[in-house]
Design a protein around this motif. Structure first.
Motif, PDB file in Angstrom:
ATOM      1  N   LEU A  77       0.826  -1.209   0.000  1.00 37.52           N
ATOM      2  CA  LEU A  77       0.000   0.000   0.000  1.00 37.52           C
ATOM      3  C   LEU A  77       0.862   1.261   0.000  1.00 37.52           C
ATOM      4  O   LEU A  77       0.430   2.309  -0.496  1.00 37.52           O
ATOM      5  N   GLY A  81      -0.489   3.820  -3.194  1.00 34.78           N
ATOM      6  CA  GLY A  81      -0.983   5.190  -3.073  1.00 34.78           C
ATOM      7  C   GLY A  81      -0.152   6.197  -3.850  1.00 34.78           C
ATOM      8  O   GLY A  81      -0.672   6.905  -4.726  1.00 34.78           O
ATOM      9  N   VAL A 113      -7.185  10.495  -1.177  1.00 32.87           N
ATOM     10  CA  VAL A 113      -7.219   9.030  -1.228  1.00 32.87           C
ATOM     11  C   VAL A 113      -5.843   8.452  -0.940  1.00 32.87           C
ATOM     12  O   VAL A 113      -5.702   7.456  -0.207  1.00 32.87           O
ATOM     13  N   THR A 114      -4.804   9.071  -1.507  1.00 29.66           N
ATOM     14  CA  THR A 114      -3.438   8.595  -1.283  1.00 29.66           C
ATOM     15  C   THR A 114      -3.060   8.654   0.190  1.00 29.66           C
ATOM     16  O   THR A 114      -2.519   7.688   0.757  1.00 29.66           O
ATOM     17  N   ILE A 117      -4.852   6.008   2.178  1.00 25.09           N
ATOM     18  CA  ILE A 117      -4.232   4.692   2.006  1.00 25.09           C
ATOM     19  C   ILE A 117      -2.982   4.565   2.864  1.00 25.09           C
ATOM     20  O   ILE A 117      -2.750   3.556   3.544  1.00 25.09           O
ATOM     21  N   ALA A 121      -2.305   2.065   5.962  1.00 25.99           N
ATOM     22  CA  ALA A 121      -1.163   1.154   5.949  1.00 25.99           C
ATOM     23  C   ALA A 121      -0.282   1.314   7.174  1.00 25.99           C
ATOM     24  O   ALA A 121       0.366   0.360   7.618  1.00 25.99           O
ATOM     25  N   SER A 124      -3.691   3.113  10.718  1.00 27.96           N
ATOM     26  CA  SER A 124      -5.006   3.747  10.743  1.00 27.96           C
ATOM     27  C   SER A 124      -5.251   4.566  12.008  1.00 27.96           C
ATOM     28  O   SER A 124      -6.198   4.349  12.747  1.00 27.96           O
TER      29      SER A 124
END
Length: 219
Positions: A77, A81, A113-114, A117, A121, A124
């Motif tokens: 990930l 991203g 979004v990147t 992600i 990874a 969170s």
């Protein structure tokens, strides 16, 4: 019969040059009508395809290595991203001739979004949702607003993009209400700025622009 323009050095089937509008003389030749332009288009398309191939290669290779070495931890990930964001930045923001407003909106969405992600990874902790994404939306809205203020004659081109940014400004509050985000003040600040931007659009715009805003937001 082809017509030749000595001023612009192009061949065309038209009797008048499409660039300088001068009447042309007939002259046969094997040159392409717009050789320089077509060469630039071909080079841009090749560059876009090359970037796409590099992104696919990087993503697929990282997924394969991740599965072969350590399938329990999805570290690919960290490649996914940035690779997708780099692909959009180069192909859409740099190489394409898309509208500036479209580039700004897609940059905000792609970067959000990147970062989400990368946030997921790394464990969170939701730092992307709490702080970074609301900040990005605010900065992008301010950027589009400045463009409209500096070029008031082009407000029709940007009104749709600015309206989209205003709508995006309320999304962080929705994330907070849905318990995705637990920090209120960045989301509230972004929503307040979006609301003030909308109010400013209505109060300080011309009548035609007000009518367009009312039509878009169904006031």
């Amino acid at each position: 019969m082809q017509h030749y323009c000595s001023n612009c050095d192009i061949y065309t089937k038209q009797q008048y040059c499409p660039l300088c509008k001068n009447k042309l003389s007939e002259k046969a030749g094997d040159n392409e009508y717009y050789p320089v332009y077509e060469t630039k288009v071909k080079r841009r398309r090749f560059a876009q395809r090359l970037v796409l191939f590099i992104a696919i290669f990087a993503i697929s290779t990282s997924i394969l290595i991740n599965l072969l070495i350590n399938s329990e931890r999805l570290w690919f990930l960290y490649v996914l991203g940035p690779a997708l964001y780099g692909l959009l930045t180069i192909n859409h923001t740099i190489l394409s001739r898309a509208h500036t407003g479209s580039k700004v909106i897609l940059q905000v969405i792609a970067l959000s979004v990147t970062l989400f992600i990368l946030d997921a990874a790394s464990g969170s902790s939701k730092w992307s949702i709490h702080y970074v994404i609301p900040f990005l939306v605010t900065i992008a809205t301010l950027f589009v607003t400045i463009i409209v203020l500096r070029k008031p004659m082009k407000w029709r081109e940007y009104i749709g993009y600015l309206s989209t940014m205003v709508i995006l400004g309320f999304l962080p509050v929705l994330l907070f209400l849905s318990s995705w985000s637990t920090v209120l003040w960045p989301s509230a600040a972004t929503a307040l700025y979006a609301l003030l931007t909308l109010i400013g659009m209505v109060l300080f715009s011309e009548k035609t622009m007000k009518n367009e805003i009312v039509r878009r937001f169904h006031f």
